[in-house]
Design a protein around this motif. Structure first.
Motif, PDB file in Angstrom:
ATOM      1  N   LYS A   1       0.836  -1.208   0.000  1.00 17.33           N
ATOM      2  CA  LYS A   1       0.000   0.000   0.000  1.00 17.33           C
ATOM      3  C   LYS A   1       0.870   1.257   0.000  1.00 17.33           C
ATOM      4  O   LYS A   1       0.545   2.235  -0.674  1.00 17.33           O
ATOM      5  CB  LYS A   1      -0.931  -0.002   1.216  1.00 17.33           C
ATOM      6  N   ILE A   2       1.951   1.218   0.736  1.00 17.33           N
ATOM      7  CA  ILE A   2       2.873   2.357   0.773  1.00 17.33           C
ATOM      8  C   ILE A   2       3.576   2.502  -0.572  1.00 17.33           C
ATOM      9  O   ILE A   2       3.699   3.602  -1.106  1.00 17.33           O
ATOM     10  CB  ILE A   2       3.878   2.198   1.932  1.00 17.33           C
ATOM     11  N   ARG A   3       4.055   1.372  -1.121  1.00 18.87           N
ATOM     12  CA  ARG A   3       4.713   1.418  -2.431  1.00 18.87           C
ATOM     13  C   ARG A   3       3.786   2.013  -3.487  1.00 18.87           C
ATOM     14  O   ARG A   3       4.176   2.888  -4.251  1.00 18.87           O
ATOM     15  CB  ARG A   3       5.152   0.010  -2.865  1.00 18.87           C
ATOM     16  N   MET A   4       2.565   1.559  -3.515  1.00 16.65           N
ATOM     17  CA  MET A   4       1.615   2.022  -4.524  1.00 16.65           C
ATOM     18  C   MET A   4       1.283   3.500  -4.381  1.00 16.65           C
ATOM     19  O   MET A   4       1.061   4.193  -5.372  1.00 16.65           O
ATOM     20  CB  MET A   4       0.353   1.180  -4.471  1.00 16.65           C
ATOM     21  N   ALA A   5       1.275   3.988  -3.156  1.00 12.46           N
ATOM     22  CA  ALA A   5       0.941   5.398  -2.908  1.00 12.46           C
ATOM     23  C   ALA A   5       2.093   6.338  -3.240  1.00 12.46           C
ATOM     24  O   ALA A   5       1.859   7.526  -3.495  1.00 12.46           O
ATOM     25  CB  ALA A   5       0.520   5.583  -1.446  1.00 12.46           C
ATOM     26  N   HIS A   6       3.327   5.829  -3.238  1.00 18.58           N
ATOM     27  CA  HIS A   6       4.491   6.706  -3.356  1.00 18.58           C
ATOM     28  C   HIS A   6       5.437   6.331  -4.494  1.00 18.58           C
ATOM     29  O   HIS A   6       6.600   6.724  -4.488  1.00 18.58           O
ATOM     30  CB  HIS A   6       5.236   6.752  -2.022  1.00 18.58           C
ATOM     31  N   SER A   7       4.903   5.583  -5.464  1.00 14.05           N
ATOM     32  CA  SER A   7       5.702   5.226  -6.639  1.00 14.05           C
ATOM     33  C   SER A   7       4.781   4.790  -7.769  1.00 14.05           C
ATOM     34  O   SER A   7       3.594   4.542  -7.559  1.00 14.05           O
ATOM     35  CB  SER A   7       6.671   4.089  -6.310  1.00 14.05           C
ATOM     36  N   GLN A   8       5.358   4.708  -8.934  1.00 12.99           N
ATOM     37  CA  GLN A   8       4.730   4.030 -10.065  1.00 12.99           C
ATOM     38  C   GLN A   8       5.526   2.748 -10.228  1.00 12.99           C
ATOM     39  O   GLN A   8       6.758   2.792 -10.353  1.00 12.99           O
ATOM     40  CB  GLN A   8       4.819   4.880 -11.323  1.00 12.99           C
ATOM     41  N   SER A   9       4.853   1.605 -10.215  1.00 16.23           N
ATOM     42  CA  SER A   9       5.623   0.363 -10.214  1.00 16.23           C
ATOM     43  C   SER A   9       4.887  -0.759 -10.925  1.00 16.23           C
ATOM     44  O   SER A   9       3.668  -0.746 -11.055  1.00 16.23           O
ATOM     45  CB  SER A   9       5.951  -0.047  -8.776  1.00 16.23           C
ATOM     46  N   ASP A  10       5.676  -1.711 -11.378  1.00 16.21           N
ATOM     47  CA  ASP A  10       5.174  -2.934 -12.000  1.00 16.21           C
ATOM     48  C   ASP A  10       5.921  -4.093 -11.352  1.00 16.21           C
ATOM     49  O   ASP A  10       7.137  -4.015 -11.145  1.00 16.21           O
ATOM     50  CB  ASP A  10       5.486  -2.969 -13.493  1.00 16.21           C
ATOM     51  N   ILE A  11       5.193  -5.172 -11.066  1.00 12.52           N
ATOM     52  CA  ILE A  11       5.816  -6.375 -10.520  1.00 12.52           C
ATOM     53  C   ILE A  11       5.397  -7.558 -11.379  1.00 12.52           C
ATOM     54  O   ILE A  11       4.219  -7.728 -11.674  1.00 12.52           O
ATOM     55  CB  ILE A  11       5.407  -6.618  -9.056  1.00 12.52           C
ATOM     56  N   VAL A  12       6.377  -8.364 -11.756  1.00 17.96           N
ATOM     57  CA  VAL A  12       6.119  -9.624 -12.443  1.00 17.96           C
ATOM     58  C   VAL A  12       6.632 -10.723 -11.519  1.00 17.96           C
ATOM     59  O   VAL A  12       7.763 -10.652 -11.035  1.00 17.96           O
ATOM     60  CB  VAL A  12       6.874  -9.686 -13.793  1.00 17.96           C
ATOM     61  N   ILE A  13       5.804 -11.732 -11.277  1.00 15.56           N
ATOM     62  CA  ILE A  13       6.227 -12.889 -10.500  1.00 15.56           C
ATOM     63  C   ILE A  13       6.347 -14.038 -11.505  1.00 15.56           C
ATOM     64  O   ILE A  13       5.401 -14.336 -12.229  1.00 15.56           O
ATOM     65  CB  ILE A  13       5.213 -13.209  -9.382  1.00 15.56           C
ATOM     66  N   ILE A  14       7.537 -14.624 -11.556  1.00 17.75           N
ATOM     67  CA  ILE A  14       7.845 -15.541 -12.639  1.00 17.75           C
ATOM     68  C   ILE A  14       8.615 -16.749 -12.127  1.00 17.75           C
ATOM     69  O   ILE A  14       9.376 -16.646 -11.157  1.00 17.75           O
ATOM     70  CB  ILE A  14       8.633 -14.793 -13.746  1.00 17.75           C
ATOM     71  N   GLU A  15       8.398 -17.880 -12.778  1.00 16.68           N
ATOM     72  CA  GLU A  15       9.140 -19.090 -12.445  1.00 16.68           C
ATOM     73  C   GLU A  15      10.409 -19.154 -13.281  1.00 16.68           C
ATOM     74  O   GLU A  15      10.393 -18.877 -14.484  1.00 16.68           O
ATOM     75  CB  GLU A  15       8.271 -20.315 -12.739  1.00 16.68           C
ATOM     76  N   GLY A  16      11.511 -19.516 -12.629  1.00 20.67           N
ATOM     77  CA  GLY A  16      12.782 -19.635 -13.324  1.00 20.67           C
ATOM     78  C   GLY A  16      12.899 -20.935 -14.103  1.00 20.67           C
ATOM     79  O   GLY A  16      11.983 -21.765 -14.122  1.00 20.67           O
TER      80      GLY A  16
END
Length: 96
Positions: free
Chosen positions: A79-94
């Protein structure tokens, strides 16, 4: 078993408040066996505009990477990250 990863791209819009996100997310990530492989640092994006900061976190496996993201502790920090940045997260299998 293949490892799991978070690949995160971030442009911080409020550094003072974003620091609180980093303070909160680090122990959560580490409690799931997450290891920061990349956390900022020099970078170049020669082919397309990107966010300013890049993070790669390795987890023991894909399911653990998902569990960490979905955990109550991480969602509080997010919630803090979203309020104070623009961000993208990808969760991926190696690779196996």
């Amino acid at each position: 078993m293949p490892k799991g990863y978070w690949i995160v791209h971030v442009t911080v819009t409020n550094p003072e408040q974003y620091a609180e996100y980093v303070r909160l997310d680090t122990p959560v990530v580490e409690s799931f066996g997450g290891k920061f492989l990349v956390r900022g640092g020099r970078n170049e994006t020669p082919e397309a505009p990107q966010k300013d900061r890049h993070v790669v976190i390795e987890f023991p496996d894909y399911d653990t990477a998902l569990a960490c993201y979905r955990s109550e502790g991480y969602q509080q920090a997010a919630k803090i990250r979203m309020a104070h940045s623009q961000s993208d997260i990808v969760i991926i299998e190696g690779q196996p």
